[in-house]
Scaffold this motif. Sequence first.
Motif, mmCIF file in Angstrom:
data_model
loop_
_atom_site.group_PDB
_atom_site.id
_atom_site.type_symbol
_atom_site.label_atom_id
_atom_site.label_comp_id
_atom_site.label_asym_id
_atom_site.label_seq_id
_atom_site.Cartn_x
_atom_site.Cartn_y
_atom_site.Cartn_z
ATOM 1 N N LYS A 1 67.069 68.407 68.956
ATOM 2 C CA LYS A 1 68.195 69.067 69.602
ATOM 3 C C LYS A 1 68.620 68.641 70.845
ATOM 4 O O LYS A 1 69.861 68.420 71.390
ATOM 5 C CB LYS A 1 67.530 70.439 69.959
ATOM 6 C CG LYS A 1 68.707 71.569 69.814
ATOM 7 C CD LYS A 1 68.040 72.988 69.810
ATOM 8 C CE LYS A 1 69.035 73.978 69.692
ATOM 9 N NZ LYS A 1 68.795 75.474 69.507
ATOM 10 N N ASP A 2 67.711 68.407 71.870
ATOM 11 C CA ASP A 2 67.855 67.585 73.219
ATOM 12 C C ASP A 2 68.664 66.332 73.100
ATOM 13 O O ASP A 2 69.793 66.213 73.972
ATOM 14 C CB ASP A 2 66.676 67.456 74.179
ATOM 15 C CG ASP A 2 66.800 67.590 75.403
ATOM 16 O OD1 ASP A 2 66.932 66.440 76.051
ATOM 17 O OD2 ASP A 2 67.097 68.651 76.000
ATOM 18 N N THR A 3 68.515 65.550 72.192
ATOM 19 C CA THR A 3 69.181 64.423 72.349
ATOM 20 C C THR A 3 70.503 64.674 71.540
ATOM 21 O O THR A 3 71.444 63.895 72.097
ATOM 22 C CB THR A 3 68.400 63.010 71.092
ATOM 23 O OG1 THR A 3 67.096 63.283 71.292
ATOM 24 C CG2 THR A 3 69.106 62.057 71.172
ATOM 25 N N ILE A 4 70.769 65.672 70.686
ATOM 26 C CA ILE A 4 72.138 65.886 70.193
ATOM 27 C C ILE A 4 72.881 66.412 71.455
ATOM 28 O O ILE A 4 74.021 65.837 71.738
ATOM 29 C CB ILE A 4 71.898 67.068 69.027
ATOM 30 C CG1 ILE A 4 71.476 66.397 67.928
ATOM 31 C CG2 ILE A 4 73.399 67.808 68.802
ATOM 32 C CD1 ILE A 4 71.317 67.541 66.997
ATOM 33 N N ILE A 5 72.566 67.331 72.075
ATOM 34 C CA ILE A 5 73.202 67.641 73.506
ATOM 35 C C ILE A 5 73.529 66.573 74.565
ATOM 36 O O ILE A 5 74.710 66.579 74.861
ATOM 37 C CB ILE A 5 72.525 69.021 74.198
ATOM 38 C CG1 ILE A 5 72.522 70.256 73.119
ATOM 39 C CG2 ILE A 5 73.267 69.213 75.341
ATOM 40 C CD1 ILE A 5 71.681 71.381 73.784
ATOM 41 N N GLU A 6 72.547 65.752 74.722
ATOM 42 C CA GLU A 6 72.907 64.535 75.574
ATOM 43 C C GLU A 6 73.974 63.603 74.914
ATOM 44 O O GLU A 6 74.704 63.178 75.736
ATOM 45 C CB GLU A 6 71.448 63.919 75.782
ATOM 46 C CG GLU A 6 70.601 64.558 76.541
ATOM 47 C CD GLU A 6 69.174 63.881 76.801
ATOM 48 O OE1 GLU A 6 69.084 62.584 76.067
ATOM 49 O OE2 GLU A 6 68.182 64.408 77.096
ATOM 50 N N THR A 7 74.019 63.499 73.676
ATOM 51 C CA THR A 7 74.914 62.577 73.001
ATOM 52 C C THR A 7 76.453 63.296 73.402
ATOM 53 O O THR A 7 77.452 62.617 73.381
ATOM 54 C CB THR A 7 74.631 62.347 71.433
ATOM 55 O OG1 THR A 7 73.366 61.898 71.450
ATOM 56 C CG2 THR A 7 75.390 61.370 70.979
ATOM 57 N N MET A 8 76.434 64.502 73.113
ATOM 58 C CA MET A 8 77.868 65.210 73.240
ATOM 59 C C MET A 8 78.205 65.131 74.675
ATOM 60 O O MET A 8 79.389 65.011 75.060
ATOM 61 C CB MET A 8 77.619 66.762 72.882
ATOM 62 C CG MET A 8 77.522 67.024 71.513
ATOM 63 S SD MET A 8 77.380 68.815 71.311
ATOM 64 C CE MET A 8 77.051 69.055 69.786
ATOM 65 N N MET A 9 77.364 65.113 75.773
ATOM 66 C CA MET A 9 77.458 64.855 77.167
ATOM 67 C C MET A 9 78.163 63.729 77.583
ATOM 68 O O MET A 9 78.725 63.441 78.460
ATOM 69 C CB MET A 9 76.363 65.014 77.828
ATOM 70 C CG MET A 9 75.757 66.523 77.888
ATOM 71 S SD MET A 9 76.478 67.625 79.238
ATOM 72 C CE MET A 9 75.564 69.057 78.998
ATOM 73 N N ASN A 10 77.805 62.609 76.679
ATOM 74 C CA ASN A 10 78.241 61.261 77.040
ATOM 75 C C ASN A 10 79.840 61.038 76.515
ATOM 76 O O ASN A 10 80.203 59.761 76.938
ATOM 77 C CB ASN A 10 77.629 60.186 75.911
ATOM 78 C CG ASN A 10 77.271 58.833 76.601
ATOM 79 O OD1 ASN A 10 77.531 58.685 77.810
ATOM 80 N ND2 ASN A 10 77.161 58.045 75.675
ATOM 81 N N SER A 11 80.581 62.020 76.083
ATOM 82 C CA SER A 11 81.831 61.637 76.009
ATOM 83 C C SER A 11 82.712 62.728 76.568
ATOM 84 O O SER A 11 82.425 64.129 76.624
ATOM 85 C CB SER A 11 82.180 61.800 74.280
ATOM 86 O OG SER A 11 83.530 61.788 74.152
#
Length: 591
Positions: free
Chosen positions: A380-390
């Motif tokens: 879940k944390d990795t998913i949210i971080e990936t979204m933050m990257n764009s």
Amino acid sequence: MNLIAPTITMTIIISLTMSAIKPKMAKNTLMLLFTLSLIPVNHMLNNNSELTVSSTPMITMATENINISITLDTLSLLFIPVALFITWSITEFSTWYMSTDPDNNKFISYLLTFLIAMMLIITANNMYQLFIGWEAVGIMSFLLIGWWHGRQDANSAALQAIIYNRIGDIGLIVATAWLMTKSSMNIQELLNQYETTSLIPMMGLLAAATGKSAQFGLHPWLPSAMEGPTPVSALLHSSTMVVAGIFLLIRLHPMLNNKTMMTMSLILGATTTMFAAASASTHLDIKKIIALSTTSQLGLMMTMIGLNQPTLAFLHMVTHSFFKALLFLCSGSFIHNLNNEQDIRMMGGLMNTSPMTASFLVIANLSLMGMPFLSGFYSKDTIIETMMNSHTNSWTITITLVATVLSAFYSTQIIITALTGYPRITINNHKEMKNILYPLTRLMTASILAGYMMKISTLQTTSTITMPKTIKLTALIAMMVGIALSKDISYMTNQSKPHKLNVLYTLFNQMAFFNIPHRAITMGTLKMSQQASTELVDLWTLESWGPKGLSNSLIHTIHLSTQQKNLIKNYMTTFTMTVMISLILMAPKWS
């Protein structure tokens, strides 16, 4: 080593079919098969290899050769042990939960058939096999949701599930038909020529995943499916059925590499995540809350597919399976102890009466929230971080963070209301026997360790993202906000009087009124057909076969037997005129 994987796959299917005779035998077989299925995983993690096993063509056509083809790659080899492990735990739990059911053996057989159908989807290397497995999980879900078919709600829920899935299946049939005419049925061949794919099969696959994985629009069947026994809910929501839609998109992901398709997946996933989390916050039935949380997590997986990160979607699918199965089994244990009471307001003090089960429920809820170093955190944390990257995903990340807050809110609500305080209902407390504790302990261990074990595997291939500490901690902050909100609202409303629900609460509680259209359409259709048939029977059938029919059948007989036509007015007029003419003609003679 290459011969081990296909041998194990075939052994799994044969052994499961044979072991469905006795629940204990089924449990032991599943345990053995889970252990065996870990052998090829070890080889795959070291070499990241892929193996395909195909039979000779069973049906030969001009364009296609239909055969049995099994693929064993990262996706299938990792998910087979997950499905076996969870089914093993659920089967053992079912021996206690369904012990009073007269058809307990049949129930276990159905669960194993459900698992075999999911295995078909996981290992299918052509669209025919995938479609057979796809339909099989739909049929088994219908049979298992409607297990207590003496209840009207269970029958309605089973029909609702199958109908919503049939709507989605239209998309899969359209996609398969297109691929049959324009491309290939073999998935490996298909993915080698994906650049030529048009929007039609993509939309078909998205529709299929929307129906099976209960995305927004075709979501109402999933909470209704809670009418089935709790072990069914646990299996349905963790490793079979609902993840099949997401698995389909992950398997065929290279084919979906299209901006329109990605945008639609992103919007659909984000909407589903937020809407389902908001709906879960308004429900009071413990099983429906957990069911809606599944829809929310499936929306999160769909969002990752929309962001071109299928590996992360699969990672979350694996970690989610463990803690979701644990949540359902814990709630099932409580429901059994509370004489089938599912309303969380009627629960309370369960921490004292069932301490082990309560502890497992807390761990599962924390993992669902994304508590650091539990399995849910790693995906879940990795998913949210990936979204933050764009920069282009600002709407999606906002919606997802709101959903994260709401996830923490309803999870904390369950813990506070059900586990703390005092008992609000008579408890028929069962001892926490080994049939309950063993499967729960296994799933709890997996809910803690699965994320870390996947972290060191080849699944998390995303690049290390450099970001400010605040953004890095965003998911954790959202979770803490949800917990604080839940705690405050719980204490504020604990002693408050009942009040009228506002429109927003009702909107989410009634699933955005999606239940109303299908009720209104059904009732409208029934009334219209009843009215049409009634009027047809009255005005047409009875009239033409009754009085009119009888009179029409007698007319010819009357004409044959007499010249009398019953035209009284005509007869009287003719008689009068004849008399008048006769009188006029006779008048000169009289004079």
